[in-house]
Design an enzyme around this catalytic site. Structure first.
Site, PDB file in Angstrom:
ATOM      1  CG  ASP A  46      -1.854   1.153   1.262  1.00  0.00           C
ATOM      2  OD1 ASP A  46      -2.964   0.988   0.718  1.00  0.00           O
ATOM      3  OD2 ASP A  46      -1.502   2.233   1.800  1.00  0.00           O
ATOM      4  CE1 TYR A  51       0.619   7.582   2.703  1.00  0.00           C
ATOM      5  CE2 TYR A  51       1.225   5.357   2.068  1.00  0.00           C
ATOM      6  CZ  TYR A  51       0.347   6.223   2.675  1.00  0.00           C
ATOM      7  OH  TYR A  51      -0.787   5.727   3.263  1.00  0.00           O
ATOM      8  CE  LYS A  76      -3.675   4.725   0.815  1.00  0.00           C
ATOM      9  NZ  LYS A  76      -2.242   4.494   1.062  1.00  0.00           N
TER      10      LYS A  76
END
Ligand code: A2P
Length: 279
Positions: A46, A51, A76
């Site tokens: 994930d 990030y 995401k």
């Protein structure tokens, strides 16, 4: 090597019930972590554009020598990619960073309700899904009213809602809505997160259950997630802990054990609501 059970998503794609959380690892650290995790049996990773480590995740996957299609990779898109068609460029850039043709799951990172662009962003996600660039699409940090609006104004039901969730913050309303609408709930920071794991894992009830099951408190917490149907995404950079976290599929909690964990809800971290970043 531990076999990790899969859960079907509403698109028919199967998602491994335990994945590796990767925040806040950088590219170099995450590439090593992915190699170590894959060696132990992890196939679900994930990440997120926010990030800053998508390239490292993909590099780690390539380094394993295991075919890309054996992995389940989520990314995401955050606020910069909301509204208009911005998600198209957002996903394209993420795929270029990863040098992948598709992601398994693409999530709206935050609803950002005051911007009020999550519905139009979701319509763009629907097109990205139809075009095959995302095998499944979902949301993160969505509350029930946000999910209800998507249900009223869009066509595709999100495959998942990924929320910060642990026995102290069990989010029953989001879980109940998700279960009733075929949405899989994914738990991020399932062990209490970087700042909360130490205090959660030291809880005396967890220590006692861990002793009784000859397991660790982290395994009891992760079992609590998977036994209730959630997909758990524990982050660890430490291969020993990665292995420990996989042990969750080797034992069961009784209904009485689960009842013992219920009073943890509303504890010191219950107000630790990710909405604070969701403006
Ligand atoms: P580390 O990366 O040094 O292993 P969460 O997944 O809830 O965000 O929690 C992550 C935090 O918990 C990280 O600080 C991680 O540290 C730590 N952690 C991960 N697995 C375990 C485990 N099995 N036991 C104790 N701490 C763990």
């Amino acid at each position: 090597m531990t076999a990790i059970p899969v859960v079907p998503l509403n698109t028919g794609v199967a998602i491994p019930q335990l994945g590796l959380g990767t925040w806040p690892m950088d590219d170099a650290e995450v590439a090593d972590a992915v190699v170590a995790a894959a060696d132990l049996g992890y196939r679900h990773i994930d990440t997120a554009t926010a990030y800053g480590n998508e390239a490292g995740v993909a590099e780690g996957i390539r380094r394993t020598g295991i075919p890309r299609e054996e992995f389940f990779v989520t990314t995401k898109l955050d606020g910069s990619f909301q509204g208009g068609d911005r998600a198209v460029a957002g996903l394209q850039a993420a795929l270029e960073r990863m040098r992948f043709d598709y992601v398994d799951l693409l999530l709206i990172h935050w609803p950002l309700p005051k911007r009020d662009e999550y519905v139009s962003t979701w319509r763009t996600f629907e097109r990205l899904h139809a075009g095959g660039l995302a095998r499944a699409i979902g949301v993160s940090n969505f509350k029930v009213p946000h999910l209800e609006r998507l249900a009223a104004e869009a066509d595709v039901v999100p495959a998942v809602n990924q929320v910060e969730l642990d026995p102290r913050v069990p989010r029953p309303a989001q879980r109940e809505y998700a279960a009733a609408h075929g949405i899989v709930t994914e738990s991020y920071s399932p062990l209490g997160g970087a700042s909360g794991a130490a205090s959660l894992l030291a809880d005396p009830v967890l220590t006692e259950l861990a002793e009784r099951h000859s397991r660790t408190p982290a395994q009891i917490v992760l079992r609590w997630h998977v036994q209730q149907g959630m997909v758990a995404l524990p982050k660890s950079s430490n291969p020993k802990r990665m292995a420990e976290n996989l042990g969750v599929f080797e034992f069961e909690l009784s209904p009485a054990d689960l009842d013992r964990l219920a009073p943890l809800a509303g504890g010191p971290d219950a107000g630790n609501d990710s909405d604070r970043i969701g403006h």
